[in-house]
Design a protein around this motif. Structure first.
Motif, PDB file in Angstrom:
ATOM      1  N   ALA A 279       0.839  -1.199   0.000  1.00 19.86           N
ATOM      2  CA  ALA A 279       0.000   0.000   0.000  1.00 19.86           C
ATOM      3  C   ALA A 279       0.875   1.251   0.000  1.00 19.86           C
ATOM      4  O   ALA A 279       0.570   2.254  -0.661  1.00 19.86           O
ATOM      5  N   THR A 280       1.985   1.183   0.735  1.00 17.20           N
ATOM      6  CA  THR A 280       2.889   2.329   0.817  1.00 17.20           C
ATOM      7  C   THR A 280       3.450   2.662  -0.561  1.00 17.20           C
ATOM      8  O   THR A 280       3.431   3.811  -1.000  1.00 17.20           O
ATOM      9  N   LEU A 281       3.925   1.612  -1.250  1.00 17.26           N
ATOM     10  CA  LEU A 281       4.513   1.841  -2.570  1.00 17.26           C
ATOM     11  C   LEU A 281       3.460   2.353  -3.534  1.00 17.26           C
ATOM     12  O   LEU A 281       3.721   3.262  -4.329  1.00 17.26           O
ATOM     13  N   GLN A 282       2.259   1.808  -3.445  1.00 20.09           N
ATOM     14  CA  GLN A 282       1.176   2.289  -4.309  1.00 20.09           C
ATOM     15  C   GLN A 282       0.901   3.755  -4.072  1.00 20.09           C
ATOM     16  O   GLN A 282       0.735   4.536  -5.000  1.00 20.09           O
ATOM     17  N   ALA A 283       0.877   4.099  -2.783  1.00 18.42           N
ATOM     18  CA  ALA A 283       0.589   5.493  -2.436  1.00 18.42           C
ATOM     19  C   ALA A 283       1.691   6.417  -2.934  1.00 18.42           C
ATOM     20  O   ALA A 283       1.432   7.475  -3.516  1.00 18.42           O
ATOM     21  N   ILE A 284       2.938   6.022  -2.704  1.00 21.07           N
ATOM     22  CA  ILE A 284       4.045   6.922  -3.023  1.00 21.07           C
ATOM     23  C   ILE A 284       4.300   6.959  -4.526  1.00 21.07           C
ATOM     24  O   ILE A 284       4.436   8.030  -5.117  1.00 21.07           O
ATOM     25  N   LEU A 285       4.354   5.789  -5.139  1.00 19.96           N
ATOM     26  CA  LEU A 285       4.720   5.746  -6.547  1.00 19.96           C
ATOM     27  C   LEU A 285       3.504   5.917  -7.452  1.00 19.96           C
ATOM     28  O   LEU A 285       3.578   6.551  -8.503  1.00 19.96           O
ATOM     29  N   GLY A 286       2.373   5.372  -7.019  1.00 27.07           N
ATOM     30  CA  GLY A 286       1.191   5.430  -7.876  1.00 27.07           C
ATOM     31  C   GLY A 286       0.287   6.615  -7.587  1.00 27.07           C
ATOM     32  O   GLY A 286      -0.655   6.888  -8.316  1.00 27.07           O
ATOM     33  N   GLY A 287       0.579   7.307  -6.518  1.00 25.09           N
ATOM     34  CA  GLY A 287      -0.234   8.475  -6.197  1.00 25.09           C
ATOM     35  C   GLY A 287      -1.627   8.108  -5.709  1.00 25.09           C
ATOM     36  O   GLY A 287      -2.487   8.969  -5.590  1.00 25.09           O
ATOM     37  N   ARG A 288      -1.850   6.826  -5.409  1.00 26.36           N
ATOM     38  CA  ARG A 288      -3.200   6.417  -4.982  1.00 26.36           C
ATOM     39  C   ARG A 288      -3.322   6.584  -3.479  1.00 26.36           C
ATOM     40  O   ARG A 288      -3.398   5.628  -2.724  1.00 26.36           O
ATOM     41  N   VAL A 289      -3.347   7.825  -3.039  1.00 22.04           N
ATOM     42  CA  VAL A 289      -3.336   8.074  -1.598  1.00 22.04           C
ATOM     43  C   VAL A 289      -4.666   7.678  -0.985  1.00 22.04           C
ATOM     44  O   VAL A 289      -4.747   7.091   0.068  1.00 22.04           O
ATOM     45  N   ILE A 290      -5.737   8.020  -1.728  1.00 22.97           N
ATOM     46  CA  ILE A 290      -7.058   7.707  -1.175  1.00 22.97           C
ATOM     47  C   ILE A 290      -7.490   6.366  -1.740  1.00 22.97           C
ATOM     48  O   ILE A 290      -8.104   6.260  -2.797  1.00 22.97           O
ATOM     49  N   ALA A 291      -7.132   5.354  -1.032  1.00 24.70           N
ATOM     50  CA  ALA A 291      -7.470   4.012  -1.476  1.00 24.70           C
ATOM     51  C   ALA A 291      -8.858   3.660  -0.969  1.00 24.70           C
ATOM     52  O   ALA A 291      -9.305   4.200   0.052  1.00 24.70           O
ATOM     53  N   PRO A 292      -9.545   2.786  -1.667  1.00 25.91           N
ATOM     54  CA  PRO A 292     -10.908   2.451  -1.247  1.00 25.91           C
ATOM     55  C   PRO A 292     -10.958   1.809   0.135  1.00 25.91           C
ATOM     56  O   PRO A 292     -11.910   2.007   0.876  1.00 25.91           O
ATOM     57  N   ASP A 293      -9.885   1.100   0.501  1.00 28.60           N
ATOM     58  CA  ASP A 293      -9.958   0.431   1.799  1.00 28.60           C
ATOM     59  C   ASP A 293      -9.659   1.383   2.945  1.00 28.60           C
ATOM     60  O   ASP A 293      -9.504   0.964   4.087  1.00 28.60           O
ATOM     61  N   GLY A 294      -9.526   2.657   2.643  1.00 23.44           N
ATOM     62  CA  GLY A 294      -9.544   3.625   3.726  1.00 23.44           C
ATOM     63  C   GLY A 294      -8.211   4.076   4.247  1.00 23.44           C
ATOM     64  O   GLY A 294      -8.038   4.326   5.440  1.00 23.44           O
ATOM     65  N   ILE A 295      -7.220   4.188   3.385  1.00 20.31           N
ATOM     66  CA  ILE A 295      -5.984   4.823   3.841  1.00 20.31           C
ATOM     67  C   ILE A 295      -6.288   6.264   4.230  1.00 20.31           C
ATOM     68  O   ILE A 295      -5.701   6.825   5.126  1.00 20.31           O
ATOM     69  N   ASP A 296      -7.325   6.808   3.539  1.00 18.44           N
ATOM     70  CA  ASP A 296      -7.726   8.172   3.845  1.00 18.44           C
ATOM     71  C   ASP A 296      -8.075   8.317   5.310  1.00 18.44           C
ATOM     72  O   ASP A 296      -7.750   9.309   5.942  1.00 18.44           O
ATOM     73  N   ALA A 297      -8.702   7.289   5.836  1.00 22.59           N
ATOM     74  CA  ALA A 297      -9.107   7.350   7.235  1.00 22.59           C
ATOM     75  C   ALA A 297      -7.896   7.433   8.144  1.00 22.59           C
ATOM     76  O   ALA A 297      -7.990   7.870   9.284  1.00 22.59           O
ATOM     77  N   LEU A 298      -6.788   7.017   7.614  1.00 28.57           N
ATOM     78  CA  LEU A 298      -5.588   7.035   8.443  1.00 28.57           C
ATOM     79  C   LEU A 298      -5.029   8.441   8.614  1.00 28.57           C
ATOM     80  O   LEU A 298      -4.338   8.716   9.577  1.00 28.57           O
ATOM     81  N   THR A 299      -5.255   9.315   7.636  1.00 31.38           N
ATOM     82  CA  THR A 299      -4.659  10.637   7.748  1.00 31.38           C
ATOM     83  C   THR A 299      -5.439  11.487   8.724  1.00 31.38           C
ATOM     84  O   THR A 299      -6.647  11.324   8.904  1.00 31.38           O
ATOM     85  N   GLY A 300      -4.742  12.403   9.355  1.00 32.39           N
ATOM     86  CA  GLY A 300      -5.404  13.249  10.327  1.00 32.39           C
ATOM     87  C   GLY A 300      -4.488  14.382  10.743  1.00 32.39           C
ATOM     88  O   GLY A 300      -3.408  14.553  10.174  1.00 32.39           O
ATOM     89  N   ALA A 301      -4.931  15.132  11.715  1.00 34.71           N
ATOM     90  CA  ALA A 301      -4.172  16.305  12.120  1.00 34.71           C
ATOM     91  C   ALA A 301      -2.993  15.899  12.993  1.00 34.71           C
ATOM     92  O   ALA A 301      -3.094  14.997  13.810  1.00 34.71           O
ATOM     93  N   THR A 302      -1.855  16.570  12.813  1.00 33.08           N
ATOM     94  CA  THR A 302      -0.746  16.404  13.746  1.00 33.08           C
ATOM     95  C   THR A 302      -1.084  17.216  14.993  1.00 33.08           C
ATOM     96  O   THR A 302      -1.961  18.093  14.953  1.00 33.08           O
ATOM     97  N   PRO A 303      -0.419  16.961  16.111  1.00 37.49           N
ATOM     98  CA  PRO A 303      -0.747  17.695  17.341  1.00 37.49           C
ATOM     99  C   PRO A 303      -0.672  19.208  17.161  1.00 37.49           C
ATOM    100  O   PRO A 303      -1.554  19.940  17.626  1.00 37.49           O
ATOM    101  N   LEU A 304       0.351  19.686  16.470  1.00 34.76           N
ATOM    102  CA  LEU A 304       0.473  21.140  16.295  1.00 34.76           C
ATOM    103  C   LEU A 304      -0.652  21.676  15.416  1.00 34.76           C
ATOM    104  O   LEU A 304      -1.173  22.766  15.654  1.00 34.76           O
ATOM    105  N   ASP A 305      -1.069  20.864  14.394  1.00 34.36           N
ATOM    106  CA  ASP A 305      -2.217  21.252  13.568  1.00 34.36           C
ATOM    107  C   ASP A 305      -3.461  21.364  14.431  1.00 34.36           C
ATOM    108  O   ASP A 305      -4.244  22.314  14.307  1.00 34.36           O
ATOM    109  N   ALA A 306      -3.626  20.363  15.299  1.00 30.48           N
ATOM    110  CA  ALA A 306      -4.822  20.322  16.134  1.00 30.48           C
ATOM    111  C   ALA A 306      -4.909  21.569  17.022  1.00 30.48           C
ATOM    112  O   ALA A 306      -5.960  22.193  17.146  1.00 30.48           O
ATOM    113  N   ILE A 307      -3.787  21.955  17.610  1.00 32.90           N
ATOM    114  CA  ILE A 307      -3.781  23.139  18.469  1.00 32.90           C
ATOM    115  C   ILE A 307      -4.139  24.370  17.657  1.00 32.90           C
ATOM    116  O   ILE A 307      -4.972  25.192  18.031  1.00 32.90           O
ATOM    117  N   ARG A 308      -3.501  24.469  16.487  1.00 31.99           N
ATOM    118  CA  ARG A 308      -3.693  25.631  15.651  1.00 31.99           C
ATOM    119  C   ARG A 308      -5.155  25.767  15.221  1.00 31.99           C
ATOM    120  O   ARG A 308      -5.756  26.835  15.378  1.00 31.99           O
TER     121      ARG A 308
END
Lengths: 342, 529
Positions: free
Chosen positions: A158-187
Motif C-alpha cells: 500500500a505504501t509503494l502504491q501510495a508513493i509511486l502510484g499516487g493512490r493516496v485515497i485508497a478504497p480500503d480507507g488509507i484516507d481514514a488514516l490521515t489526520g491532524a498532527t498535534p500542532l495542527d490540532a492546536i492551531r
C-alpha cells in the motif's frame, strides 16, 4: 645513506573524516527512523531511498557539470544525510515527485549553486523541505495518524502504491488514516475559538506530547545524545535551542495558559527535537564558535516559537533554521573569541 | 595542587603570582590528549653510541646568524675546542670530539628550511681527547654577568627547540623584574623522551644547573614543571630539589595534554596569565628554560665542558630498537638509527622532533644539532593517507582544539583567498603551529601548513608595505626637495631679475639724474657764473 619522502607536519593520521562524521549522523538517526516506521509504516524507508537516489543523482550531475571529481564527493555522505533528514520531515506517503523536487532545490540550488560541500549558506535539507512545503501544502500536510490512533499502519504494498502510484485515497480507507498532527490540532482548535484545555482533550495528545509523536521525539533525542557523546555535535546548539523554547514557552504559558501550550508539549511536538540535534547542528550553515552556536541555537528556538504562535504555519523549525542560516556569518563575526595574548 | 617543597624563606618583593605558582593550576584552551608512545624508548638507560666515522658540525645551530668557522681544513682539534665563532646574537660551536678537520663546506643540514649551510667536517681520531676544560669556580658568589659570559663561552642555547642563546635570554633587560625560573620538563609531543630520561637519570645535575641559571639571571625561585604522568621523574627531582635547592626549588606536575609544553601554554597553566601578543614570558616576570638547557649549564660551569652532545630519542615504529642516545653534535642521523637497531622494513619517513611539529629529513646523512631532540622514524601506517582533502565543512573542531583561541576555519578561508590583511586581523601571529587543528580536521585540510605559509605571507606583505611606505616617503621627500630647489632657483632668478631691474632702474635714475644734472647745469652754471 637513505633518502626519505618529505611531507609537512603533523605526521599522524586525522582523528576523523567527513565520511565518518556523516556515517555517525546516519547511525544516530536509526532510532528515530525505526520509531517512525513503527508509528507510520514503512513509508519512511521508501522516502529515504527515493530522496537519497535523487540527491545522489543530482549531486553526480552537478559535480560532472562543475568538473569536480565524483568519487570523493559522492561518498562523503552529505547528500544521503540531507536526503534522510528531508525524508523525516515529510509525510511518509507523500508522492515520489515531492522528494524529487525537494532534492533538486536542496542539491542543485542550495548546495552546488553556492559552491558545493562546505559552501552552502543554507541547510540543503531545509531548503528542499521549505520549497515543497510552500509549493505543495496539500501533499505536505497529509500526515497519517500514528499507530495508536489508527487501525494499523499500511503495508509495504500500500505504501509503494501510495508513493509511486499516487493512490493516496485508497478504497480500503488509507484516507481514514490521515489526520491532524498535534500542532495542527492546536492551531485549528485555537483558530476555531475553542479553549486550549478542550483542544488538548483530543486523543492526538498523549502523556507529554502528541500521541506517538512523543516517542519519535524521544528517539531523535537518544540519537542526538549519541552524537553528543561521540563528539560529532557540541552541546551548545541543542541546549540553546531546546532551552530557549522551554523558557519562552514557559513564560507564555504562565502568562496565558488558555492560549499557549506548555513548554514540554512544544519541545516534544513537531520537528523541534530533530531540529535541535540534527538540523540546527549542521556545521556548514551554522556557527562555528561556541558562543556563536549558543546564539544560533537560541535564535532557532525563539523563531520556531514565534512562527508557531503568530506565524502562518503550525511548525516553524525549518523556517527558523533558514533564517538563522542567514544570520550565521554575522553571529560568527561578533562572537569570535579573544585570541590568546591579545 | 600542593607544592612538593614548601617555601620556608620569607618572600622577597615579587609580584604575588610568584608565590602562588604551582599551588593552583589553570587550564589553557583547546589542546588534545594524544597517544604518548614514550615508554617504548625508555626501556634502556641512555647510552653513548660508538664514534661515527665522520662528524658534520653545522655552523648554524642556534637562532640568529650562523657562526663563522675558525678552523682550517687539515687542522687537528681537541674535544671542546672552539671551531665556530658565534656572532653577537648567536652561540659558539665547539668540536664534539678530537680529530682532524677534513673540510669546511656547505652541506645539507637538519633545519626546517632544508637549506644547506656551512659545516665543519671532522674525522675523529678515536681517542675523544678533551682540550682544556674550564670550570667556573664559586659560581654562588660570582657576578651574574660573569656567569653569563661563561655560559656564552660554552656555546649553550635553549635545547627545547628554539635554540635561543641562553646567556642572552638569562640576561635580557626586562621591564618586569624576572622573579621565577621555570624549567620546562613538559615533553608534550608523543614519542619524544629525551627530557624524561634526563630528569630520571640526572636529577641532581639538572637541579644544580637550574640553580646556576637562576643565579645567572638574578632569580630567586625555580619551578620545575613536569607532566603528571612522569611518576619516577617526580620523586627523583623532588629529592634533588629538596636537597640542593632548599626551599627555592619546587616541582610542579601539570596535566599531560598536548601542547602543554609550549612556553605560552605552560605559563598559562602555572599562572593563569597569558603571555602578551608579540611578547615573551619575560613580560610576566618568568624565565622559561628547557630542562636539558639547565643540565648543559651545569656541565659548562661545574665540569667546564662546552655543549658538544645531547640526548636524542631515536624512536618510532620504523626503528628496531627505540632508545635514547647521548649523541655528539654532528653525528649523522643514520649512525644513530644504526645504534638503535636500524630501520625496520616498512620505515617510510624520518622526522626531526615529534609527529605534531617535527620536520621531515630528506636524507639520513643530515647531522644531529643542538635542537635535535628526537629522530622519529615512521611507517606508512603511522601517517595519514596522502589523498582525501575535502572542503572545510566548518565543523569548528579546529577552533575547539586551538590553544590560541583562533578560528582556523575562518583563517584557512582567508588564507586560500590570499586575504593577508584579514588573516592578520584574525590573529594568525598567535598561532604556535602546534597542529592540533590539523589533526582533528575531518576534511583533512593541512591547516598547520597553511598557517605556517600564512604567517610568512603576512610578514612579507607587512615588510613590503613598510618598504613601499619608505619608498613613498623617499619619493615624496625627493619631490619636495626638487620642488624646493626649483622654487629657490626661481626665487634666486627673480631676485636677480629684480636686482637687474633695480640696477637698470638705478642706471636709468642715475642717467635721469645725470640728464637732469646736465639740464640744470647750465642754469646753475649760469648761477655760478
Amino acid at each position: 645513506m637513505r633518502t626519505f619522502h618529505a611531507a609537512a607536519a603533523p605526521h599522524l593520521p586525522s582523528k576523523r573524516t567527513v565520511r565518518g562524521v556523516m556515517s555517525q549522523v546516519l547511525l544516530a538517526l536509526v532510532p528515530g527512523i525505526a520509531v517512525h516506521a513503527w508509528l507510520f509504516g514503512p513509508g519512511i524507508f521508501v522516502q529515504i531511498v527515493i530522496a537519497s537516489g535523487f540527491a545522489l543523482a543530482f549531486e553526480a550531475a552537478l559535480l560532472r557539470l562543475r568538473g569536480r571529481p565524483l568519487a570523493p564527493f559522492l561518498t562523503d555522505g552529505s547528500a544521503v544525510v540531507a536526503a534522510s533528514l528531508f525524508a523525516l520531515c515529510i509525510p511518509p506517503l507523500a508522492p515520489w515527485w515531492i522528494a524529487a523536487v525537494a532534492m533538486f532545490f536542496a542539491i542543485v540550488i542550495a548546495k552546488h549553486c553556492f559552491g558545493g560541500l562546505g559552501h552552502n549558506v543554507f541547510n540543503p535539507a531545509m531548503v528542499g523541505y521549505v520549497v515543497v512545503l510552500i509549493s505543495f501544502p496539500l501533499q505536505l500536510t497529509r500526515w497519517p495518524l500514528p499507530r495508536e490512533l489508527s487501525s494499523g499502519t499500511p503495508g509495504l504494498d500500500a505504501t509503494l502504491q501510495a508513493i509511486l502510484g499516487g493512490r493516496v485515497i485508497a478504497p480500503d480507507g488509507i484516507d481514514a488514516l490521515t489526520g491532524a498532527t498535534p500542532l495542527d490540532a492546536i492551531r485549528t482548535g485555537l483558530a476555531e475559538g475553542r479553549p486550549l484545555d478542550t483542544v488538548l482533550q483530543s486523543p492526538v495528545f498523549g502523556a507529554v506530547g502528541g500521541t506517538g509523536w512523543e516517542w519519535l521525539a524521544a528517539a531523535f533525542g537518544i540519537g542526538g545524545l549519541y552524537l553528543l557523546w561521540r563528539g560529532i555535535i557540541r552541546w551548545q546548539v541543542p541546549v540553546a535551542t531546546l532551552g530557549s523554547v522551554l523558557v519562552m514557552a514557559l513564560v507564555a504559558w504562565v502568562l496565558n495558559p488558555e492560549t499557549y501550550p506548555s513548554a514540554v508539549l512544544h519541545c516534544l511536538s513537531g520537528g523541534l527535537v530533530l531540529g535541535a540535534f540534527f538540523i540546527a547542528t549542521d556545521p556548514v550553515s551554522g556557527c562555528a564558535s561556541g558562543r556563536g552556536r549558543l546564539v544560533f541555537g537560541a535564535g532557532v528556538g525563539v523563531l520556531t516559537l514565534v512562527i508557531r504562535y503568530w506565524g502562518g504555519y503550525p511548525d516553524g523549525v525549518a523556517f527558523a533554521v533558514l533564517l538563522m542560516n542567514m544570520a550565521a556569518p554575522l553571529v560568527d563575526r561578533v562572537t569570535r573569541p579573544r585570541v590568546y595574548g591579545t | 595542587m600542593k607544592p612538593v617543597v614548601a617555601t620556608s624563606e620569607p618572600a622577597p618583593k615579587t609580584p604575588p603570582v610568584a608565590d602562588r605558582i604551582g599551588e593552583r593550576l589553570y587550564r589553557f584552551d583547546g589542546g588534545l590528549r594524544l597517544r604518548h608512545n614514550k615508554k617504548i624508548a625508555c626501556r634502556d638507560p641512555v647510552a653513548r653510541p660508538a664514534l661515527p666515522a665522520e662528524l658534520v658540525v653545522p655552523m648554524r645551530q642556534h637562532s640568529g646568524p650562523p657562526a663563522r668557522p675558525c678552523v682550517a681544513e687539515g687542522q687537528f682539534v681537541l674535544k671542546g675546542e672552539r671551531i665556530g665563532e658565534g656572532p653577537e646574537r648567536g652561540a659558539h660551536i665547539h668540536a664534539p670530539t678530537s680529530g682532524r678537520v677534513t673540510s669546511v663546506q656547505d652541506r645539507p643540514m637538519a633545519h626546517a628550511t632544508g637549506q644547506p649551510g656551512t659545516c665543519v667536517v671532522i674525522r675523529p681520531d678515536g681517542e675523544d681527547r678533551w682540550g682544556e676544560r674550564t670550570p667556573f669556580p664559586a659560581w654562588e658568589t660570582s657576578d651574574p654577568a660573569a656567569l653569563r659570559a661563561h655560559i656564552r663561552h660554552h656555546g649553550i642555547v635553549g635545547l627545547g627547540g628554539a635554540v635561543f642563546p641562553t646567556d642572552l635570554k638569562a640576561g635580557a633587560a626586562t621591564v618586569t623584574p624576572i622573579h621565577t625560573l621555570v624549567l620546562n620538563g613538559v615533553e608534550c609531543e608523543p614519542w619524544i623522551a629525551c627530557d624524561e630520561m634526563l630528569m630520571r637519570e640526572q636529577p641532581r645535575h639538572l637541579v644544580e644547573g637550574a640553580l646556576i641559571l637562576a643565579h645567572a639571571a638574578g632569580v630567586e625561585r625555580v619551578v620545575i614543571a613536569i607532566e603528571d604522568q612522569m611518576g619516577a621523574v617526580e620523586r627523583a627531582l623532588a629529592e634533588a630539589a629538596a636537597e640542593l635547592g632548599g626551599g627555592r626549588c619546587r616541582v610542579v606536575k601539570v596535566p599531560t595534554v598536548y601542547p602543554e609544553g609550549g612556553e605560552r601554554q605552560l605559563v598559562q597553566t602555572l599562572t593563569g596569565l597569558e603571555v602578551p601578543a608579540g611578547g615573551y614570558p619575560h613580560d610576566l616576570g618568568l624565565l622559561v628554560q628547557n630542562v636539558a638547557t639547565a643540565a648543559a649549564v651545569r656541565q659548562a660551569v661545574i665540569a667546564g665542558e662546552p655543549l658538544v652532545e645531547r640526548i636524542v630519542t631515536v624512536t618510532g615504529h620504523g626503528v628496531r630498537h627505540p632508545r635514547n642516545l647521548l649523541a655528539l653534535l654532528g653525528t649523522p642521523a643514520a649512525h644513530l638509527v644504526e645504534a638503535a637497531g636500524g630501520y625496520t622494513d616498512d620505515a617510510a619517513r624520518l622526522v626531526v622532533g615529534g609527529p605534531m611539529m617535527g620536520y621531515p629529513l630528506g636524507s639520513d646523512a643530515e647531522p644531529v644539532v643542538k635542537a635535535t631532540n628526537c629522530l622519529l622514524v615512521l611507517t606508512t601506517g603511522d601517517m595519514r593517507p596522502p589523498q582525501g582533502e575535502l572542503p572545510c565543512i566548518r565543523c569548528g573542531d579546529c577552533a575547539s582544539a586551538c590553544p590560541a583561541r583562533l578560528q582556523p576555519q575562518e583563517l584557512q578561508f582567508m588564507a586560500r583567498a590570499a586575504q593577508w590583511d584579514a588573516v592578520a586581523a584574525l590573529g594568525v601571529d598567535a598561532c604556535i603551529e602546534c597542529a592540533c587543528c590539523d589533526l582533528v580536521c575531518p576534511s583533512q585540510i593541512p591547516l598547520a601548513d597553511w598557517f605556517r605559509y600564512a604567517k610568512g605571507e603576512v610578514r612579507r606583505v607587512s615588510s613590503e608595505r613598510v618598504a613601499a611606505e619608505r619608498a613613498r616617503e623617499r619619493f615624496e621627500a625627493r619631490e619636495a626637495r626638487l620642488e624646493r630647489a626649483r622654487q629657490e632657483k626661481a626665487e634666486r632668478l627673480a631676485r636677480r631679475k629684480d636686482k637687474l631691474r633695480d640696477e637698470a632702474g638705478r642706471k636709468r635714475q642715475i642717467e635721469a639724474a645725470l640728464a637732469r644734472a646736465k639740464g640744470t647745469k647750465d642754469p646753475s652754471a649760469e648761477d655760478e657764473a
